[in-house]
Design an enzyme around this catalytic site. Structure first.
Site, PDB file in Angstrom:
ATOM      1  N   HIS B  73      67.895  49.095  76.402  1.00 30.47           N
ATOM      2  CA  HIS B  73      69.265  48.830  76.829  1.00 30.47           C
ATOM      3  C   HIS B  73      69.977  47.928  75.827  1.00 30.47           C
ATOM      4  O   HIS B  73      69.940  46.706  75.926  1.00 30.47           O
ATOM      5  CB  HIS B  73      69.199  48.154  78.212  1.00 30.47           C
ATOM      6  CG  HIS B  73      70.483  48.194  78.966  1.00 30.47           C
ATOM      7  ND1 HIS B  73      70.542  48.455  80.304  1.00 30.47           N
ATOM      8  CD2 HIS B  73      71.759  48.002  78.575  1.00 30.47           C
ATOM      9  CE1 HIS B  73      71.799  48.431  80.714  1.00 30.47           C
ATOM     10  NE2 HIS B  73      72.556  48.149  79.671  1.00 30.47           N
ATOM     11  N   HIS B 192      73.554  51.828  86.429  1.00 38.59           N
ATOM     12  CA  HIS B 192      74.004  50.429  86.541  1.00 38.59           C
ATOM     13  C   HIS B 192      74.446  50.294  87.995  1.00 38.59           C
ATOM     14  O   HIS B 192      75.462  50.847  88.386  1.00 38.59           O
ATOM     15  CB  HIS B 192      75.160  50.233  85.546  1.00 38.59           C
ATOM     16  CG  HIS B 192      76.000  49.003  85.761  1.00 38.59           C
ATOM     17  ND1 HIS B 192      76.192  48.065  84.779  1.00 38.59           N
ATOM     18  CD2 HIS B 192      76.733  48.579  86.818  1.00 38.59           C
ATOM     19  CE1 HIS B 192      76.998  47.116  85.238  1.00 38.59           C
ATOM     20  NE2 HIS B 192      77.343  47.402  86.463  1.00 38.59           N
ATOM     21  N   ASP B 334      69.774  44.321  77.396  1.00 33.88           N
ATOM     22  CA  ASP B 334      71.200  44.464  77.724  1.00 33.88           C
ATOM     23  C   ASP B 334      72.032  43.670  76.722  1.00 33.88           C
ATOM     24  O   ASP B 334      73.033  43.022  77.074  1.00 33.88           O
ATOM     25  CB  ASP B 334      71.509  44.029  79.162  1.00 33.88           C
ATOM     26  CG  ASP B 334      72.907  44.499  79.614  1.00 33.88           C
ATOM     27  OD1 ASP B 334      73.559  45.240  78.853  1.00 33.88           O
ATOM     28  OD2 ASP B 334      73.324  44.113  80.721  1.00 33.88           O
TER      29      ASP B 334
END
Lengths: 340, 464
Positions: B73, B192, B334
């Protein structure tokens, strides 16, 4: 952070050494360059503000209500959000102390042209501001500004977060009527969740030893545990029982569209401060309102203009308290008398 | 010395005396690793290599040697937001963080919803020349949540999964079809999880801290209700569901139940959700200090604004437990780089996201030192875990088997450094770890036997 807590301790030590717990004002010093919220203030510091405000009241009562205390200081009122009383109050306070005042509002300034908050305040700093007084719709904006400028910052209301000068003038008003705050039962009614006035009052009143009850519908209350010193109550009739101060908050009418309560009709039935409800309070209880009022919604006109209302007095006290704060933030406790 | 090594393209690299951890082989031993022409040649207690000009010897005593990290990610921002990050700078940041593969999210402009964009990214990444870039394609056209993207074309172009990351797929029927349709390619659908009507306008975790800061909160239920819906759809369709950046204890419990039931559900967690609480927004970085009950000037730290938001200590404990019990398969960064103007502003107006590639390992090693997770366990969540999530598209990546591409990370778990955002390779300087002292530093990263990052403190020796 550590610096300020150090000062708190230092104040306590000075107090202890001089053995004047009841009269610590003389020794208390002011160490805050910024005033962003009441959470940072000790009881002694709040009392110091009251004492200075009392002195300022005396000045405001003179025929020529102006002193040269802040001559040559530049004070910038930077209001990104609409305000009548707070801005006018700071304006008058600064002028009574002979400071130069510049007023900047979001509309009609470079903010409208898309300038960032950082660039705006850096520009103001370069123009020679000694204090920036700011009102902003975003919680925390004054902290961001204070991190980035060398001058002082006074928070005149940030989002839902804090409105320390309002809280201090509220407390000063109560203090004058009740000869102190310790042990008083104070009910704040309404939209606590979205209220900067409530938050700053909660911190300050807790420091002064008052008991705070927050009352309103559950959708307008902060989550449990956020304010451990506060008791939460959904029933106004019960909350108001035997209290010394009632403080209804302005209800933002757009909260109804957000689905937080069914109608203003139901709200006013459940939470309006009326003469009938006020009769459950202690005799001599006073009613404060930070303004602007929605008469007929959170407060009935009879109460708003009744004998127990101190709303107009709050406005007058606001100027004195802001004069005190401007002086303390700019000069600390080191300046002399006011040249009586 | 580092510079001279970089110029060499050593035919052989011998990494000597390191602690070799290979989750695929279940290996954790002190020994040597020999790389020949970009491939793993041999792992053994001691390897004697014939001296020669082509041999680079690395003294790895006191260092950890493991397969390269794979990030499920990453936001590389290119095309479209090259002021935040480019494929080249993101790849370099990845290498410096010990990552050899980055799966980049499709919230670019244009978004990765057609083969041409996939090809553009792959071409750009081969020009950048270091870290392997594996794009993730959109679930829906333009990430708008209304029509399925051409998933077949995207799969053919080489995406490793599908996601509308940054936006959840709100339409449950469409999400159902995405999970069904993607079965044809055996690629995961990555969601998400956020019910936007519950989180609307929120800027941090809903709870005590948000209440005292006067900030609008995003309740954990906004994530959990979508996790629950997605699991129901995975059950309905038999599709492969991967849940991105889980942040709450209840989400972990929901995934645990789904796995117990045998559904094809996997999950990831970020380093920041494992190590930082909502308190970080107040500028307090070591938990609540007794004497600092009031806000300091560092409050409203926009670098701690991230979506999903930093949660509580109880959530962290559940996420760590989820890693240890296998409920959470992988740690993913992320990595969300932003420009200065996106963060140097009012908290409400600031962008969401943390630049995380270069601090991931060091922040996670804190968990190892605290005894929350074993070193081998941590490494598996950065290597074999992500590969298992991706499935067949990465099946060739399985550790130090002879003949495998030599994707290797070497790090010093004890070395201390202070996070200076200006010294990050990423264009995103947005890290709440600014000024923090971290312990653990990547010393060298190899992709296919090629050095993509080397620290000046590593001890190398070129035998003549």
């Amino acid at each position: 952070m550590t610096v300020s807590s150090g000062h708190r301790k230092q104040n306590r030590e000075i107090e202890k050494r001089s053995g004047t717990t009841g009269n610590a004002v003389v020794q208390t010093e002011w160490h805050h360059r910024h005033l962003l919220d009441t959470d940072i203030l000790s009881r002694e510091e709040i009392e110091l503000v009251f004492n200075h405000a009392t002195a300022m009241e005396e000045i405001l009562g003179r025929e020529i209500k102006k002193v040269p205390t802040l001559r040559s200081k530049t004070i910038v009122n930077m209001f990104f959000e609409a305000s009548t009383r707070t801005r006018a109050s700071f304006d008058l306070a600064a002028k009574a102390l002979s400071a130069d005042v510049i007023n900047i509002t979001a509309s009609g300034s470079s903010v409208e042209k898309g300038e960032s908050l950082l660039d705006t305040v850096l520009t103001i700093q370069s123009l020679g501001a000694d204090v920036i007084i700011m009102r902003h719709q975003c919680s925390g904006a004054p902290y961001f500004v204070a991190r980035n400028v060398k001058c002082s910052v006074i928070n005149a209301g940030d989002g839902w977060h804090a409105h320390p000068t309002q809280a201090l003038l509220d407390m000063f008003t109560i203090h004058k009527h009740k000869n102190g705050l310790k042990g008083l039962k104070i009910v704040i009614v309404g939209d606590i969740l979205h209220s900067r006035v409530a938050r700053s009052n909660i911190h300050g009143l807790a420091a002064m030893g008052a008991r705070v009850i927050a009352c309103g519908p559950p959708t307008l209350m902060p989550v449990a545990g956020a304010f451990p010193a506060v008791k939460f109550e959904y029933d106004l009739d019960r909350a108001i029982q035997g209290c010394d101060v009632v403080m209804p908050l302005r209800l933002q009418l757009e909260r109804q569209q957000g689905g937080l309560f069914p109608s203003t009709r139901e709200y006013s039935r459940m939470y309006q401060v009326t003469p009938e409800r006020l009769s459950r309070a202690n005799p001599g209880a006073i009613v404060l309102h930070p303004g602007p009022m929605n008469e007929g919604i959170e407060i009935s006109p009879e109460v708003a203009h009744g004998p127990q209302s101190v709303v107009e007095e709050q406005v007058a006290n606001g100027v004195a308290v802001r004069m005190a704060l401007l002086t303390l933030v700019l000069l600390g406790t080191s300046y002399g008398s006011f040249g009586k | 010395m580092a510079a001279s090594v970089n110029k060499l393209a050593p035919g052989r690299i011998l990494i000597k005396g390191g602690r070799i951890v290979d989750p695929w082989a279940g290996l954790d031993m002190t020994g040597d690793l020999l790389i020949l022409k970009g491939k793993i040649e041999q792992v053994d207690r001691e390897i004697r290599a014939a001296p020669g000009k082509d041999l680079l010897r690395i003294d790895a005593s006191g260092l950890i040697v493991c397969p390269g990290f794979i990030d499920l990610h990453t936001h590389l921002r290119e095309p479209g937001f090259e002021d935040k990050e480019t494929i080249a700078t993101g790849a370099m940041a990845g290498a410096a963080g010990g990552f050899t593969t980055l799966c980049c999210m499709p919230n670019t402009e244009p978004s990765i919803d057609r083969a041409a964009t996939v090809e553009y990214i792959l071409r750009k990444s081969s020009d950048a020349g270091s870290t392997r870039i594996r794009p993730i394609g959109c679930i829906t056209k333009g990430r708008k949540g209304t029509e399925l993207a051409e998933m077949g074309e995207l799969a053919g172009a080489g995406v490793v999964g599908f996601s509308d990351d940054g936006s959840p797929v709100h339409n449950s029927s469409l999400m159902r079809h995405a999970l069904e349709y993607s079965r044809a390619f055996d690629l995961p659908v990555i969601d998400h999880c956020e019910d936007l009507s519950l989180s609307k306008g929120g800027v941090m975790n809903e709870g005590k801290v948000a209440a005292s800061l006067g900030l609008r909160g995003m309740p954990g239920a906004a994530e959990e209700s979508m996790v629950e819906r997605d699991i129901a759809l995975a059950r309905l369709t038999g599709g492969r569901l991967h849940l991105a950046h889980l942040s709450t204890a209840r989400s972990v419990e929901l995934v645990r139940q789904a796995k117990e039931e045998g559904l094809l559900v996997t999950a990831e967690v970020t380093p920041h959700h494992l190590t930082m609480t909502e308190e970080w927004v107040t500028g307090r970085k070591d938990g609540m200090v007794e004497d600092s009950v009031f806000l300091g000037l560092n409050a409203y730290d926009t670098n701690a604004k991230v979506n999903p938001p930093l949660r509580t200590g109880e959530d962290i404990a559940a996420l760590i437990k989820g890693l240890n019990t296998g409920v959470i398969d992988a740690i993913a960064t992320d990595h969300a780089p932003h420009t200065r103007t996106g963060k140097e502003c009012e908290f409400d107006k600031a962008e969401f996201g943390i630049s995380g590639l270069e601090t991931a390992l060091a922040s996670l090693l804190l968990l190892v030192r605290r005894g929350d997770i074993s070193l081998a366990g941590l490494i598996s969540k950065l290597t074999s875990g992500p590969v298992a999530v991706l499935g067949k598209s990465c099946s060739g990546q399985n550790g130090f088997k002879p003949g495998n591409e030599a994707d290797v990370t070497v790090f010093n778990p004890e070395m201390e450094w202070i996070v200076d955002p200006d010294r990050l390779f990423s264009l995103g300087k947005n890290t709440p770890l600014k000024g923090c002292k971290l312990k653990g530093k990547v010393m060298m990263t190899l992709v296919g036997g090629k050095i993509t990052y080397i620290d000046k403190n590593i001890r190398t020796e070129v035998k003549v």
